[in-house]
Design a protein around this motif. Structure first.
Motif, PDB file in Angstrom:
ATOM      1  N   LEU A  34      32.006  33.722  26.727  1.00 49.57           N
ATOM      2  CA  LEU A  34      32.286  32.608  28.193  1.00 49.57           C
ATOM      3  C   LEU A  34      33.678  31.946  27.425  1.00 49.57           C
ATOM      4  N   GLN A  35      33.443  31.334  26.742  1.00 47.65           N
ATOM      5  CA  GLN A  35      34.084  30.218  26.264  1.00 47.65           C
ATOM      6  C   GLN A  35      35.541  30.514  26.688  1.00 47.65           C
ATOM      7  N   ASP A  36      35.942  31.177  25.654  1.00 47.77           N
ATOM      8  CA  ASP A  36      37.269  31.738  25.604  1.00 47.77           C
ATOM      9  C   ASP A  36      38.014  32.892  26.363  1.00 47.77           C
ATOM     10  N   PRO A  71      40.813  30.596  28.470  1.00 48.11           N
ATOM     11  CA  PRO A  71      42.683  30.484  27.998  1.00 48.11           C
ATOM     12  C   PRO A  71      43.268  31.578  27.333  1.00 48.11           C
ATOM     13  N   LEU A  72      42.817  32.774  27.032  1.00 45.32           N
ATOM     14  CA  LEU A  72      42.771  33.676  26.649  1.00 45.32           C
ATOM     15  C   LEU A  72      43.733  34.164  27.933  1.00 45.32           C
ATOM     16  N   LYS A 115      50.969  30.591  31.590  1.00 40.64           N
ATOM     17  CA  LYS A 115      50.629  29.659  31.884  1.00 40.64           C
ATOM     18  C   LYS A 115      50.349  28.587  30.935  1.00 40.64           C
ATOM     19  N   LEU A 116      49.938  29.024  29.635  1.00 38.13           N
ATOM     20  CA  LEU A 116      49.646  28.318  28.813  1.00 38.13           C
ATOM     21  C   LEU A 116      50.616  28.673  27.559  1.00 38.13           C
ATOM     22  N   ALA A 117      51.176  27.379  26.547  1.00 42.94           N
ATOM     23  CA  ALA A 117      52.089  27.796  25.611  1.00 42.94           C
ATOM     24  C   ALA A 117      51.916  28.486  24.380  1.00 42.94           C
ATOM     25  N   VAL A 126      44.803  25.906  20.854  1.00 38.94           N
ATOM     26  CA  VAL A 126      44.156  25.936  19.755  1.00 38.94           C
ATOM     27  C   VAL A 126      43.213  27.009  19.046  1.00 38.94           C
ATOM     28  N   HIS A 127      43.231  28.501  20.455  1.00 36.20           N
ATOM     29  CA  HIS A 127      42.484  29.514  19.370  1.00 36.20           C
ATOM     30  C   HIS A 127      43.945  30.363  19.619  1.00 36.20           C
TER      31      HIS A 127
END
Length: 462
Positions: free
Chosen positions: A88-90, A93-94, A101-103, A106-107
């Motif tokens: 769930l927490q990943d 961000p994935l 949307k994210l360049a 931290v993953h």
């Protein structure tokens, strides 16, 4: 190459529909192909866990895109597909990273895993290559059909005018050198023994000590070596001296060998695959000649006393045993039965009516093929004959057939009766053409024969 970067490129470019999961690989259009379990640079648990597999990441983004960000639908689909889920927490961000949307996040690991990939040919180019390959194959077949074989392995080995005398001279020198070394060793041993006796002789004027009677040594076998081991030839010689004879090839028993070479029995019928007319060509030369052709070449006149041949197959050096082949079954109680090692079977039970084994006169051949090696040559376009096929499913036998023919259903369907189990049928292919391959078949045949006789500790020379 990083498969995660390729997947992001397809997502941002709106080409996610070209990413397909097929069996154990994931294909990116007609450009790339990665194994499903390839590791990616995206790690679980905010970058502190293990990297997600390419299958998990691809399944997640395709499910989320198709389901309108419905996480419940994604979880249900992952359970049905038995695919590892993104925790769930990943998930957010994935999703943000793959959609652009994210360049960075931290993953993402700083060390990009190395993954083996396959570059795919475009469909049009692949089709063109396939058509070209088919055209080349057709042209090659046409050329092969027009070719005529002028030389083969056997014709090259004939070497007209070749002289092998230097090889024979070399062998004579080796044997002479070996014999001279043995003579020198024997002379040295005799000289050493004579010197020992000279030292033990008393000096002049000295009285010889009275000889004390030696206690009688316990009588032991004459064939027992000082080391306690018995040699094969010594055992045979000692048994002959005691009147017991040497050990024959019958399993678990001892017999008097009638002397001479190991003996083969072949069918007397002129229609048998292997008979007295063509046995020598196959067993000695490794060449199969149909029995009708061999009989015609011999004028249909059988050799009165059978035939003898020297086996060179799988035998090297000076050990080349002799075999005697006959189609005349020895009479009951004749010493030749102790020399019989194998029998070629024609397929009729009456062939064994005069064999001295239990049940042979009634067609029960279990004991017969426990004692003898059986070989059955069979054309695939003939029908199975009688109960002999059942016999060979229980006992060791050899089945010869042409490699370009299908094994008959009667042979493939042999079943072992419940009363007797564990016997195997050996099937050796014989081609209708290409006689140079017969030699390989003969070698395989002799390999099985040697294993059969070694398992019964046969003391005859084979």
């Amino acid at each position: 190459m990083d498969p995660l970067a390729i997947l992001k490129e397809f997502c941002v470019g709106g080409q996610l529909d070209q990413v397909v999961i097929e069996e154990d690989r994931i294909k990116f259009g007609d450009k790339y192909s990665f194994p499903k379990q390839s590791p990616t640079a995206f790690r679980a648990k905010d970058g502190s866990g293990e990297p997600y597999s390419l299958e998990s990441v691809t399944f997640f983004i395709k499910s989320i895109t198709a389901g309108g960000a419905n996480m419940g639908a994604y979880v249900a689909a992952a359970v049905r597909a038995r695919t590892a889920q993104i925790i769930l927490q990943d998930r957010q961000p994935l999703r943000d990273y793959l959609t652009g949307k994210l360049a960075h996040t931290v993953h993402i690991s700083d060390v990009v895993p190395t993954v083996t990939f396959s570059a795919l040919e475009p469909a049009a180019k692949k089709q063109k290559l396939d058509e070209s390959a088919q055209g080349e194959a057709a042209a090659l077949r046409q050329l092969l059909e027009q070719e005529k074989q002028l030389r083969d392995r056997n014709s090259l080995l004939c070497a007209p005018g070749a002289n092998f005398k230097p090889v024979l001279d070399m062998l004579d020198k080796v044997l002479a050198h070996r014999k001279a070394a043995e003579v020198a060793a024997a002379a040295a041993a005799n000289a050493k023994a004579a010197a020992g006796k000279q030292q033990q002789r008393p000096a002049s004027g000295q009285q010889r000590p009275a000889q004390q009677p030696q206690p009688a040594k316990p009588a032991g076998p004459a064939f027992m070596k000082p080391s306690g081991r018995m040699e094969r030839n010594d055992v045979v010689g000692q048994m002959k001296a005691m009147g017991g004879g040497s050990v024959g090839c019958f399993f678990g028993t001892t017999h008097t060998v009638g002397g001479g070479a190991s003996l083969w029995l072949v069918p007397s019928g002129v229609t048998a695959m292997i008979n007295i007319f063509n046995a020598r060509q196959f067993l000695e030369e490794g060449k199969f000649v149909p029995s009708a052709e061999a009989a015609a070449a011999a004028g249909n006149v059988k050799p009165a006393k059978g035939l003898d041949y020297t086996r060179t197959a799988l035998r090297s050096g000076l050990r080349m045993p002799r075999y005697h082949v006959t189609d005349k079954v020895p009479r009951s109680g004749h010493p030749d039965w102790k020399r019989v090692v194998a029998v070629i079977v024609q397929g009729k039970a009456w062939q064994f009516k005069d064999f001295p084994f239990k049940g042979a006169d009634k067609g029960e051949l279990r004991e017969t093929f426990t004692q003898l090696f059986g070989a059955y040559f069979y054309y695939s376009d003939e029908k199975a004959v009688g109960a002999m096929f059942a016999t060979f499913t229980q006992l060791f036998g050899a089945y010869f057939y042409y490699s370009d023919e299908k094994v008959p259903e009667t042979v493939e369907g042999w079943k072992v009766p419940e009363t007797v189990e564990g016997w195997k049928v050996l099937k050796l292919p014989l081609r209708r053409t290409g006689r140079h391959l017969d030699h390989t078949t003969m070698l395989d045949f002799y390999t099985k024969l040697d294993g059969f006789l070694q398992g019964r500790r046969c003391e005859l020379d084979y």
